[in-house]
Design a protein around this motif. Structure first.
Motif, PDB file in Angstrom:
ATOM      1  N   ALA A   3      16.878  46.127  49.405  1.00  0.00           N
ATOM      2  CA  ALA A   3      18.169  46.577  49.529  1.00  0.00           C
ATOM      3  C   ALA A   3      18.853  46.517  50.342  1.00  0.00           C
ATOM      4  O   ALA A   3      18.688  46.518  51.585  1.00  0.00           O
ATOM      5  CB  ALA A   3      17.718  48.383  48.963  1.00  0.00           C
ATOM      6  N   LEU A 229      12.605  48.999  43.704  1.00  0.00           N
ATOM      7  CA  LEU A 229      13.879  48.668  43.309  1.00  0.00           C
ATOM      8  C   LEU A 229      14.079  47.510  44.906  1.00  0.00           C
ATOM      9  O   LEU A 229      14.792  46.497  44.994  1.00  0.00           O
ATOM     10  CB  LEU A 229      14.693  50.049  43.955  1.00  0.00           C
ATOM     11  CG  LEU A 229      15.275  50.903  43.221  1.00  0.00           C
ATOM     12  CD1 LEU A 229      15.378  52.323  43.836  1.00  0.00           C
ATOM     13  CD2 LEU A 229      15.951  50.077  42.390  1.00  0.00           C
ATOM     14  N   GLN A 230      13.477  47.650  45.917  1.00  0.00           N
ATOM     15  CA  GLN A 230      12.944  46.662  47.391  1.00  0.00           C
ATOM     16  C   GLN A 230      13.135  45.095  46.922  1.00  0.00           C
ATOM     17  O   GLN A 230      13.441  44.455  46.969  1.00  0.00           O
ATOM     18  CB  GLN A 230      11.927  46.455  47.849  1.00  0.00           C
ATOM     19  CG  GLN A 230      11.487  48.189  49.273  1.00  0.00           C
ATOM     20  CD  GLN A 230      10.432  48.167  49.611  1.00  0.00           C
ATOM     21  OE1 GLN A 230       9.619  47.332  49.984  1.00  0.00           O
ATOM     22  NE2 GLN A 230      10.552  49.422  50.150  1.00  0.00           N
ATOM     23  N   CYS A 235      20.447  45.298  44.861  1.00  0.00           N
ATOM     24  CA  CYS A 235      20.443  46.561  45.066  1.00  0.00           C
ATOM     25  C   CYS A 235      21.199  47.769  46.426  1.00  0.00           C
ATOM     26  O   CYS A 235      20.868  46.907  47.693  1.00  0.00           O
ATOM     27  CB  CYS A 235      19.037  47.570  44.337  1.00  0.00           C
ATOM     28  SG  CYS A 235      18.507  48.709  44.934  1.00  0.00           S
ATOM     29  N   THR A 236      21.893  48.602  46.505  1.00  0.00           N
ATOM     30  CA  THR A 236      22.184  49.664  47.374  1.00  0.00           C
ATOM     31  C   THR A 236      22.084  49.999  46.977  1.00  0.00           C
ATOM     32  O   THR A 236      22.114  50.863  46.160  1.00  0.00           O
ATOM     33  CB  THR A 236      23.982  48.890  47.410  1.00  0.00           C
ATOM     34  OG1 THR A 236      23.795  47.210  47.351  1.00  0.00           O
ATOM     35  CG2 THR A 236      24.295  49.634  49.046  1.00  0.00           C
TER      36      THR A 236
END
Ligand code: PGA
Length: 247
Positions: A3, A229-230, A235-236
């Motif tokens: 991310a 989410l990795q 993704c931020t």
């Protein structure tokens, strides 16, 4: 894919940055003649973001007539008229201030008689809308995203879940008494979230520093759902300096 982490001066600056991203998405979709599909979150974290979206609507004329929204989750057993419900929260802090078309906002149904069917219908409604363009997330101290408490698998879908004791304590301030916090909820799954084209996670304050460190440094696993989410390609994490302190 890791991310992207952006550390902003404060939560206001982070919220303005994410609101600007949403504004640009809406304008792009408008130019394409398509609907912008937003995934939204509740809690104290997104409040300055929603205030900024309302400001953009009022001051800059940003229209939400071409926007469809899907919220992450809802408490089990609460109707949308209850002030503690997430439907009520969204109406109060965002929806009623915008020019959204009737029927364009969706929040999981906390009181559906057949929850399995209602959850499947929620997934189908997201697909019918063309999928989530952009999902807003907070993060719980348990590592939850939405109400995906540990353990939540990467392939989990919209479903009923049991709330962690830590989460019930953290959310107690929204209820008259701590024991009033429901034990259950309905949440989009991890897979539902990971299918969003873009994910913007916000985390502010020192209480989030340790879980942010874990979410970004542990290999993806169900015991810390935010680690999934990795695996997302876009993704931020938007942090303030306090939430970034343990990285
Ligand atoms: P908070 O909740 O914004 O109230 O900290 C975040 C979450 O539980 O996802």
């Amino acid at each position: 894919m890791a991310a992207l982490v952006l550390v902003h001066a404060d939560k206001q600056a982070a919220s303005v940055a994410v609101a600007t991203t949403i504004r640009d998405l809406i304008r792009r979709r408008n130019a394409e003649g398509r609907t912008a599909v937003l995934g939204l979150a509740t809690g104290s974290t997104p409040l300055p973001l929603y205030a900024e979206l309302v400001r953009l609507h009022r001051a800059e004329g940003l229209s939400f007539q071409n926007v469809v929204t899907f919220n992450l989750d809802e408490y089990e057993g609460l109707t949308g008229e209850r002030p503690e419900s997430y439907r009520y929260f969204m109406e109060e802090h965002l929806f009623r201030h915008l020019d959204l078309r009737p029927g364009s906002t969706h929040v999981p149904d906390g009181i559906a008689a057949d929850q399995t069917r209602a959850c499947a219908a929620y997934e189908q409604a997201i697909r019918d809308a063309g999928g989530l363009d952009l999902q807003i997330l907070g993060i719980g101290r348990t590592g939850h995203i939405g109400f995906n408490e540990p353990p939540s698998a990467a392939d989990s879908r919209t479903r009923r879940v049991h709330l962690d004791a830590v989460t019930r304590r953290d959310n107690a301030s929204f209820f008259a008494r701590p024991e009033d916090v429901p034990h259950g909820a309905v949440t989009m799954g991890v897979a539902t979230i990971l299918e969003a084209r873009q994910v913007e996670l916000l985390a502010f304050g020192p209480a989030k520093a340790e879980i942010i460190r874990r979410a970004l440094s542990e290999s993806p696993h169900a015991a810390c759902p935010a680690t999934w989410l990795q695996l997302h390609p876009a993704c931020t994490f938007h942090l303030d300096p306090a939430a970034n302190a343990a990285l």
